[in-house]
Design an enzyme around this catalytic site. Structure first.
Site, PDB file in Angstrom:
ATOM      1  N   LYS A  53       0.831  -1.205   0.000  1.00  0.00           N
ATOM      2  CA  LYS A  53       0.000   0.000   0.000  1.00  0.00           C
ATOM      3  C   LYS A  53       0.873   1.266   0.000  1.00  0.00           C
ATOM      4  O   LYS A  53       0.597   2.221  -0.725  1.00  0.00           O
ATOM      5  CB  LYS A  53      -0.935  -0.012   1.219  1.00  0.00           C
ATOM      6  N   GLN A  97      -4.731  -1.207   9.541  1.00  0.00           N
ATOM      7  CA  GLN A  97      -4.580  -2.573   9.018  1.00  0.00           C
ATOM      8  C   GLN A  97      -5.079  -3.583  10.048  1.00  0.00           C
ATOM      9  O   GLN A  97      -4.684  -3.555  11.209  1.00  0.00           O
ATOM     10  CB  GLN A  97      -3.096  -2.823   8.683  1.00  0.00           C
ATOM     11  N   ASP A 120     -11.136   2.826   3.903  1.00  0.00           N
ATOM     12  CA  ASP A 120     -11.520   1.412   3.841  1.00  0.00           C
ATOM     13  C   ASP A 120     -13.039   1.270   3.682  1.00  0.00           C
ATOM     14  O   ASP A 120     -13.528   0.183   3.382  1.00  0.00           O
ATOM     15  CB  ASP A 120     -11.091   0.693   5.123  1.00  0.00           C
TER      16      ASP A 120
END
Ligand code: NAP
Length: 316
Positions: A53, A97, A120
């Site tokens: 990422k 995460q 997200d």
């Protein structure tokens, strides 16, 4: 005739190039969208994902930073970090995460992320925006599935779509996105009766189950589009043979690495499907590309919102 292969790597590269061009335009007007990634502890899989990422952010020209609190971090400490990232104007996207260590209240942490920076798309506010068809941030993997369908010219409106899996991360949002595009949607799960029969109704079948090769040819209507979200690592020789016997390319990489990836869809499905995403190289690459796109979208939406608020204030 074999299925048309929907090349996720190529589609993801197209999206990343579009995002990079947009970042360049924004930078010319003095705005460089920024992404903050929070990685707790040393989970090897999470470290690999986060590295990807951050690397991808750099490639498209986003500002990015990584925060790495230790495994022993408390919920309160993480909440303080999120509050700080929420406050900072140069940060447009915040990604925590998962998984978080057991002592951390993951739901509280995710709920603390400013919905405007929730790249997200997991915050209940964004889930609500999606289900009521308002502009918001959509989870990356389901958004990637829709990009594959759209950019491959697969019709959605009026089609029978079946999602196998009802997770908050994949199954539910992908079902909602398909419904919003006027598909007739069925969502299946572990308690569904006659799963093969329900799946055989699908013109578009999305598998997000987490079980290697579970969707075999008897689940698939000939000519259907099959989107395989699953990523499963196999190391067992007998299991390898069940999926890839006679596949020289796979054989070579399995011999070298001792493992290979298989989706939730059995490779034999490619013989009867009309179109199919491969694993690897299907949905996987789209997830990071959509994270990049979401960060730019978040930056633009926040600024748009602010200028609208300013306009309202000036009109008063
Ligand atoms: P998850 O949270 O474990 O959800 C799995 C879903 O599958 C659940 O709804 C479960 O039903 C259903 N299920 C399990 N066994 C079943 C069975 N025998 N018959 C019918 N349904 C069954 O998984 P997830 O997070 O959605 O992920 C799914 C897969 O996608 C995994 O392989 C994951 O690695 C992969 N993934 C890939 C990406 C990517 O970037 N490509 C991103 C995210 C996830 P119940 O609800 O009844 O338990």
């Amino acid at each position: 005739m074999g299925a048309r292969i929907l090349d996720g790597t190529k589609i993801a590269a197209e999206i990343r190039a579009e995002v990079a061009a947009e970042v360049k335009t924004l930078a010319a007007s003095g705005l460089r969208p920024g992404l903050a990634v929070v990685l707790v502890g040393h989970n090897p899989a999470s470290e690999v994902y986060v590295r990807g990422k951050v690397k991808s952010s750099e490639e498209v020209g986003l500002y990015s930073e990584k925060h790495t609190p230790p495994d022993s971090v408390s919920t309160e400490e993480l909440l303080d970090l999120i509050a700080d990232l929420n406050r900072r104007d140069e940060i447009d996207g915040i990604l925590v995460q998962l998984p978080l260590p057991p002592q951390v209240d993951a739901k509280r942490v995710l709920l603390a992320v400013d919905p405007a920076k929730d790249v997200d798309g997991f915050h209940p506010m964004n889930v609500g925006y999606l289900s009521t068809q308002r502009p918001g941030l959509v989870p990356c993997t389901p958004a990637g599935v829709m990009e594959i369908l759209k950019r491959s010219g697969i019709p959605i409106a009026g089609q029978e779509a079946v999602a196998v899996g009802r997770s908050d991360i994949v199954g539910k949002p992908v079902a909602m996105l398909l419904l919003n595009q006027n598909a007739t949607v069925t969502v299946c799960h572990s308690k569904t009766h006659d799963l093969p029969g329900v799946c055989r109704r699908a013109d578009i079948l999305v598998a997000a189950i987490g079980r290697a090769g579970m969707i075999t040819r008897d689940f698939v209507k000939p000519g259907a589009t099959v989107i395989d979200v699953g990523i499963n690592t196999i190391t067992d020789r007998a299991e390898f043979d069940r999926y890839f016997a006679g596949n020289a390319k796979r054989e070579e990489s399995f011999a070298k690495k001792g493992s290979t990836l298989v989706g939730d869809v059995h490779p034999e499905v490619a013989e009867i499907a009309g179109a199919i995403t491969p694993v690897p190289g299907g949905v996987g690459p789209l997830t990071i590309a959509m994270l990049m796109a979401n960060t730019v979208k978040a930056a633009k939406m926040r600024r748009g919102e602010r200028s609208q608020k300013l306009e309202v204030r000036m009109q008063k």
